[in-house]
Design an enzyme around this catalytic site. Sequence first.
Site, short mmCIF file in Angstrom:
data_model
loop_
_atom_site.label_atom_id
_atom_site.label_comp_id
_atom_site.label_asym_id
_atom_site.label_seq_id
_atom_site.Cartn_x
_atom_site.Cartn_y
_atom_site.Cartn_z
N GLU A 53 -3.63 77.05 125.23
CA GLU A 53 -3.84 76.97 123.78
C GLU A 53 -3.30 78.20 123.08
O GLU A 53 -2.70 78.12 122.01
CB GLU A 53 -5.34 76.78 123.50
N ASP A 57 -0.34 77.72 120.29
CA ASP A 57 -0.50 78.15 118.90
C ASP A 57 0.78 78.81 118.39
O ASP A 57 1.25 78.53 117.28
CB ASP A 57 -1.69 79.12 118.82
N ASP A 125 -7.79 72.61 119.70
CA ASP A 125 -7.21 73.57 120.65
C ASP A 125 -6.42 72.85 121.75
O ASP A 125 -5.39 73.34 122.20
CB ASP A 125 -8.30 74.43 121.29
N GLU A 128 -2.88 72.11 120.88
CA GLU A 128 -2.00 73.26 121.11
C GLU A 128 -1.75 73.48 122.60
O GLU A 128 -0.63 73.83 123.00
CB GLU A 128 -2.60 74.52 120.47
#
Length: 182
Positions: A53, A57, A125, A128
Amino acid sequence: NKKRDECTSRFKNMELLDKFNIKTNNMHIYDTAFSHSSYCNEHNLTEDYQRLEFLGDKVLDLIMSDYLYNTTNYEEGKMTKIRSMYVCENALYEYALLLDFPKYVKVGKGEEASGGRDRKAVVADIFEAFLAATYLTYGLSKAKEIVYDVVIKAIENKEDYFLQDYKSLLQELLQADKQGAE
């Protein structure tokens, strides 16, 4: 490890991978992308989605920044506002729901009982983490394909009714109030 093989074989049949034409010998990375820490603790696994994650991001930020820079003539502030609106937790959660992510999330029994599989922060999350797994397996072009198919499509269709970034809105209001008080 028998438990890992069961998880991996379950994941191999996932429609999500087929949707994005993902065929890989490294199914473990996709399994990890959908594994909550509670699941990992119960199954003695060492990796959950959180490291992926972190990377996902930044992959998403890069792709979004590149898209906005190359397709608009907006100033930095407007590009930043648009990017933040379409990559905030609410937006990521909605994209993940469109892709049916909650049914693939693996959580422990306690987390399952408390609704963790559908928790907004977890599901957002994991979107991502999935991008990071794709980036690490296929490179930036495949991750970009997914972002364009999901996120950029939302921008181009002006789907912003569910994407309010309350933190940015609050900061704008506080800034305006501060300027008004001077």
